[in-house]
Design a protein around this motif. Structure first.
Motif, short mmCIF file in Angstrom:
data_model
loop_
_atom_site.label_atom_id
_atom_site.label_comp_id
_atom_site.label_asym_id
_atom_site.label_seq_id
_atom_site.Cartn_x
_atom_site.Cartn_y
_atom_site.Cartn_z
N ASP A 1 0.50 -1.21 0.28
CA ASP A 1 0.41 -0.58 -0.04
C ASP A 1 0.88 1.48 -0.04
OD1 ASP A 1 -2.65 -1.30 0.07
OD2 ASP A 1 -2.66 -1.21 2.35
N ARG A 2 2.21 1.23 0.86
CA ARG A 2 2.66 2.66 0.12
C ARG A 2 3.36 2.42 -0.65
NH1 ARG A 2 1.20 5.74 3.22
NH2 ARG A 2 -0.94 3.98 3.59
N VAL A 3 3.75 1.75 -1.41
CA VAL A 3 4.48 1.42 -2.64
C VAL A 3 3.80 2.39 -3.96
CG1 VAL A 3 5.12 0.30 -4.59
CG2 VAL A 3 6.33 -0.73 -2.48
N ARG A 4 2.28 1.50 -3.47
CA ARG A 4 0.99 2.18 -4.75
C ARG A 4 1.30 4.15 -4.26
NH1 ARG A 4 -1.51 -2.29 -2.70
NH2 ARG A 4 -1.16 -3.95 -4.16
N ALA A 5 0.85 4.26 -2.80
CA ALA A 5 1.28 5.52 -2.28
C ALA A 5 2.10 6.36 -2.56
CB ALA A 5 0.56 6.03 -1.08
N GLY A 6 3.08 6.17 -3.63
CA GLY A 6 4.52 6.38 -3.41
C GLY A 6 5.36 6.91 -1.52
N LEU A 7 6.18 6.26 -2.92
CA LEU A 7 7.36 6.73 -1.97
C LEU A 7 8.51 7.30 -2.16
CD1 LEU A 7 8.63 2.44 -1.56
CD2 LEU A 7 7.55 3.85 -0.21
N LEU A 8 8.96 8.46 -1.51
CA LEU A 8 10.10 9.11 -1.27
C LEU A 8 11.64 8.63 -2.31
CD1 LEU A 8 10.04 10.91 1.84
CD2 LEU A 8 9.00 11.49 -0.08
N THR A 9 11.40 7.58 -2.07
CA THR A 9 12.77 7.08 -2.88
C THR A 9 12.29 5.60 -3.74
OG1 THR A 9 13.93 5.52 -1.41
CG2 THR A 9 14.54 7.66 -1.52
N PRO A 10 13.11 5.27 -4.69
CA PRO A 10 12.09 3.90 -5.43
C PRO A 10 12.91 3.13 -4.83
CG PRO A 10 13.76 5.12 -6.74
CD PRO A 10 14.24 6.29 -6.05
N THR A 11 13.35 2.62 -3.46
CA THR A 11 14.06 1.37 -2.91
C THR A 11 13.08 1.06 -1.76
OG1 THR A 11 15.72 3.34 -3.02
CG2 THR A 11 16.23 1.34 -1.88
N LEU A 12 12.92 0.16 -1.90
CA LEU A 12 12.13 -1.02 -0.47
C LEU A 12 13.15 -2.09 -0.14
CD1 LEU A 12 8.82 -1.68 0.68
CD2 LEU A 12 9.26 -3.46 -0.39
N CYS A 13 13.33 -2.15 1.17
CA CYS A 13 14.33 -3.19 1.70
C CYS A 13 13.85 -3.95 2.61
CB CYS A 13 15.17 -2.35 2.38
SG CYS A 13 16.54 -0.91 2.06
N LEU A 14 14.33 -5.16 2.72
CA LEU A 14 13.13 -6.81 3.03
C LEU A 14 14.28 -7.12 3.79
CD1 LEU A 14 10.92 -7.17 0.63
CD2 LEU A 14 10.55 -6.52 2.50
N SER A 15 14.92 -7.43 5.00
CA SER A 15 14.92 -8.36 6.04
C SER A 15 15.02 -9.93 6.71
CB SER A 15 16.73 -7.84 6.06
OG SER A 15 15.68 -7.06 8.13
#
Length: 312
Positions: free
Chosen positions: A240-254
Motif C-alpha cells: 500500500d505504501r508503494v502504491r501511495a508513493g515512496l520518497l525513494t524508489p527503494t524497498l528493503c527487506l530482511s
C-alpha cells in the motif's frame, strides 16, 4: 570529488550489493559464552553461527567497532582513497557506533593532512557522520540513495542534505517470530520498547506485535494473531505504501533466516508485483547477526522512506 560510503554491519543490505558499490563496513562483534563472531555481513556464516548457538543468544553481548579502530580505518585507507566520506550508522539510540564514529571523527580531521600529503593529495578531506535514525531494513534506505546520488554526479553537500532529509522520513516495520526469545532479550537489555507483560500475553495467545522504528523511536503499532498472518499484513501494508508513493524508489527487506523462507510467506508475491508495477527496486538480505541476536531468528523487517502515515 571522490566520495566514499561507510556503513556498520547492522545495516540490512545484500553483501554482494555492498561490495559491488565499494561500501566499507564497520563490523560488530558478538559474544555468546566463550564464542565470538565478527559480523562482516557474510550471510552463510551468520546463519551457521545462529544455528550452532541456539541456546544462550538472549544473553549475547554485542560490541560496536571501537573509536580507535574507526580512526585507523580512515587514516590508513579512507582519507587516501576518498576526498569526502559519509559514515551512515544505525540509530544512536540502539548502538554506540554513532558515538564511536563521532568521537573518532575529531581525531581523523586533526591528523589526516600528513597522510594525504604523503599519498600525493593536497586537497582537504571531509567526512560526515550521519545517524540513519533507523534499524534493520530501514537502515538500508540511506546507503542506497547515497550510491544513486554519487553515481549521478551529485555534490557532497547535495548528498548530505538529501540523506538528512530521508533520515527523518525513513521507516522500519518488523514482525518478530519468537516472542519468548524477544521477551528474554528485552529483559536482558533492560529495553522497554515492548513491555514484558505484552510479550507474555502475546506468547500465550500466539499474538505477534508489529514493531516500528521512526526517528530512532521504537515500539509496537499493531498486533496480529500468528506469524504468517503478521507477515502477510506487513507485506500488504508495504505494498500500500508503494502504491501511495515512496520518497525513494527503494524497498528493503530482511529476514532472520534463509531468504527462500521469506519468499514463501503469504503476501510476498503481491508485494513484489506492486514494486514491479511502480518501479520500486527491492533489496532483500539475511538479517544481520546483530539483528537476529536482538530480536530472534525468523523475524521479518521492511524498510522504506515515505511521507507521514499510520500503520493500518
Amino acid at each position: 570529488m571522490r566520495i566514499g560510503i561507510v556503513v556498520d554491519s547492522a545495516c540490512d543490505l545484500p553483501p554482494d550489493w555492498l561490495a559491488a558499490h565499494g561500501i566499507h563496513l564497520l563490523p560488530v562483534t558478538v559474544r555468546i559464552g566463550q564464542s565470538q563472531f565478527v559480523d562482516l555481513r557474510d550471510e552463510r556464516a551468520t546463519l551457521d553461527f545462529i544455528d550452532s548457538h541456539v541456546t544462550g543468544r538472549h544473553t549475547a553481548e554485542t560490541s560496536a567497532f571501537p573509536a580507535e579502530k574507526i580512526k585507523a580505518l580512515f587514516l590508513e585507507q579512507l582519507v587516501i582513497d576518498y576526498d569526502y566520506v559519509f559514515c551512515l550508522t544505525v540509530t544512536r539510540h540502539r548502538s554506540q557506533i554513532h558515538e564511536n564514529a563521532t568521537h573518532a571523527s575529531f581525531a581523523i580531521l586533526n591528523e589526516y593532512k600528513p597522510v594525504r600529503a604523503q599519498a600525493g593529495h593536497t586537497t582537504p578531506f571531509a567526512l560526515r557522520i550521519v545517524d540513519s535514525q533507523q534499524v534493520f531494513a530501514g537502515q538500508g534506505i540511506l546507503p542506497v540513495e547515497a550510491v544513486r546520488l554519487r553515481d549521478a554526479g551529485a555534490t557532497a553537500p547535495e548528498i548530505r542534505s538529501r540523506l538528512e532529509f530521508l533520515a527523518e522520513r525513513s521507516y522500519a516495520y518488523m514482525a518478530p517470530r519468537d516472542l519468548g526469545y524477544l521477551r528474554a532479550r528485552i529483559k536482558h537489555r533492560g529495553d522497554r520498547s515492548v513491555s514484558l507483560l505484552a510479550a507474555l500475553i502475546g506468547g500465550a495467545l500466539d499474538i505477534k506485535p508489529i514493531l516500528h522504528c521512526h526517528r530512532g523511536d521504537t515500539g509496537p503499532v499493531g498486533k496480529i494473531r500468528g506469524f504468517e498472518s503478521a507477515a502477510e499484513k506487513l507485506f500488504a501494508f508495504a505494498a500500500d505504501r508503494v502504491r501511495a508513493g515512496l520518497l525513494t524508489p527503494t524497498l528493503c527487506l530482511s529476514y532472520g533466516g534463509e531468504l527462500e523462507q521469506m519468499r514463501a510467506l503469504p503476501g510476498y508475491a503481491a508485494l513484489v508485483a506492486a514494486c514491479d508495477e511502480h518501479h520500486v527496486e527491492r533489496f532483500e538480505t539475511v538479517m544481520s547477526l546483530t539483528g537476529m541476536i536482538n530480536v530472534g531468528a525468523g523475524s521479518l523487517t521492511v524498510g522504506f522512506a515515505a511521507p507521514p502515515h499510520a500503520f493500518a
